[in-house]
Design a protein around this motif. Structure first.
Motif, PDB file in Angstrom:
ATOM      1  N   VAL A 226       8.859   8.551   2.583  1.00 25.91           N
ATOM      2  CA  VAL A 226       8.533   7.194   3.103  1.00 25.91           C
ATOM      3  C   VAL A 226       7.279   7.261   4.161  1.00 25.91           C
ATOM      4  N   VAL A 227       6.324   6.637   4.215  1.00 22.32           N
ATOM      5  CA  VAL A 227       5.377   6.549   5.165  1.00 22.32           C
ATOM      6  C   VAL A 227       4.948   5.370   5.650  1.00 22.32           C
ATOM      7  N   VAL A 228       5.032   5.185   6.887  1.00 18.59           N
ATOM      8  CA  VAL A 228       4.877   4.061   7.835  1.00 18.59           C
ATOM      9  C   VAL A 228       3.647   4.253   8.622  1.00 18.59           C
ATOM     10  N   ASP A 229       2.565   3.462   8.191  1.00 15.13           N
ATOM     11  CA  ASP A 229       1.168   3.467   9.147  1.00 15.13           C
ATOM     12  C   ASP A 229       0.806   4.739   9.070  1.00 15.13           C
ATOM     13  N   GLY A 230       0.793   5.562   8.034  1.00 15.53           N
ATOM     14  CA  GLY A 230       0.168   6.762   8.029  1.00 15.53           C
ATOM     15  C   GLY A 230       1.153   7.898   8.367  1.00 15.53           C
ATOM     16  N   ALA A 231       2.245   7.542   8.943  1.00 10.30           N
ATOM     17  CA  ALA A 231       3.148   8.582   9.477  1.00 10.30           C
ATOM     18  C   ALA A 231       4.375   8.770   8.663  1.00 10.30           C
ATOM     19  N   ASP A 232       4.612   9.907   8.309  1.00  6.31           N
ATOM     20  CA  ASP A 232       5.787  10.350   7.558  1.00  6.31           C
ATOM     21  C   ASP A 232       7.012  10.385   8.338  1.00  6.31           C
ATOM     22  N   VAL A 233       8.079   9.217   7.885  1.00  3.79           N
ATOM     23  CA  VAL A 233       9.238   8.942   8.653  1.00  3.79           C
ATOM     24  C   VAL A 233      10.276   9.140   7.624  1.00  3.79           C
ATOM     25  N   THR A 234      10.358  10.009   6.629  1.00  7.96           N
ATOM     26  CA  THR A 234      11.273   9.918   5.823  1.00  7.96           C
ATOM     27  C   THR A 234      12.641  10.561   6.226  1.00  7.96           C
TER      28      THR A 234
END
Ligand code: DC
Length: 218
Positions: free
Chosen positions: A72-80
């Motif tokens: 899961v990527v939010v605004d380019g950051a991997d937040v998995t």
């Protein structure tokens, strides 16, 4: 379009089963809970009050959420990993209760599935609201103590504490006014407490094929 809706409370085995069923059917898997978690992450990241519907909805609108298998990527950051923490668990039901957020994510979910020609879609309101015409609607459950034990096996913690947290999340998810966790009238209720993952996936796979045969597609 082949759409399988998998709804149910936390810890019923939805993610594991939905993912395996999608692989078996050769369609993509969409974890809609991850989208609510992603918006919750963005709100906490930006210091937005999760009770402020207007602000959280505006944030949901502009947040870029990318879902790919296991990531899961939010605004380019991997937040998995970050979206599965206790901090997000404790806030996500409040964000998911906001109608302004739900309508934005609902649209995104329909687009995601339609642009890919179908999918196995997991959540709380998939069979009731998001895809009321799904090929097959499944409501997965398990006994509360089994659900708590599964969560502890996955990510550790104290069983009693996790059981209380799950019960509170289910209470919030089932009692909110907009698209609460509920069984669709035409859904199949499936208790996974005493079944192996393979048994559940086999049964559901058979049901999809049977449903499509009856509908004249298979
Ligand atoms: O399935 P999950 O635990 O990752 O879901 C996280 C939260 O999001 C959960 O508290 C309920 C909410 N949710 C929802 O309201 N509607 C969905 N379709 C999916 C999840």
């Amino acid at each position: 379009m082949r759409v399988v809706a998998i709804d149910g409370p936390a810890g019923a085995g939805k993610s594991t089963i939905a993912q395996l069923l999608a692989d078996r059917l050769g369609v993509p898997y969409l974890d809609t809970g991850a989208m609510y978690r992603a918006v919750t992450f963005a709100a906490l990241r930006d210091g937005v009050d999760t009770r402020n519907e207007g602000e959280v909805a505006a944030l949901a609108q502009k947040t870029r959420i990318e879902l790919s298998p296991g990531r899961v990527v939010v605004d380019g950051a991997d937040v998995t990993a970050e979206i599965r923490t206790q901090r997000i668990n404790a806030a996500v039901s409040h964000v998911a209760a906001l109608s302004g957020v739900r309508s934005i994510l609902r649209n995104a979910q329909r687009l995601w599935v339609e642009s890919r020609g179908g999918g196995v879609v997991e959540g709380r309101d998939i069979g009731t609201v998001v895809f009321p015409d799904a090929t097959l609607k499944v409501f997965l459950t398990a006994r509360p103590e089994v659900r708590a034990r599964r969560r502890v096996a996955e990510s550790g913690g104290d069983v009693d504490e996790i059981a209380r947290a799950i019960a509170e999340r289910d209470r919030l998810d089932s009692t909110r006014s907009d698209s609460p966790l509920a069984t669709a009238a035409d859904s199949i209720q499936f208790d996974t407490s005493d079944l192996t993952i393979d048994q559940v996936v086999d049964d559901l796979h058979r049901m999809v094929i049977e449903k499509e045969r009856i509908n004249g597609r298979g």
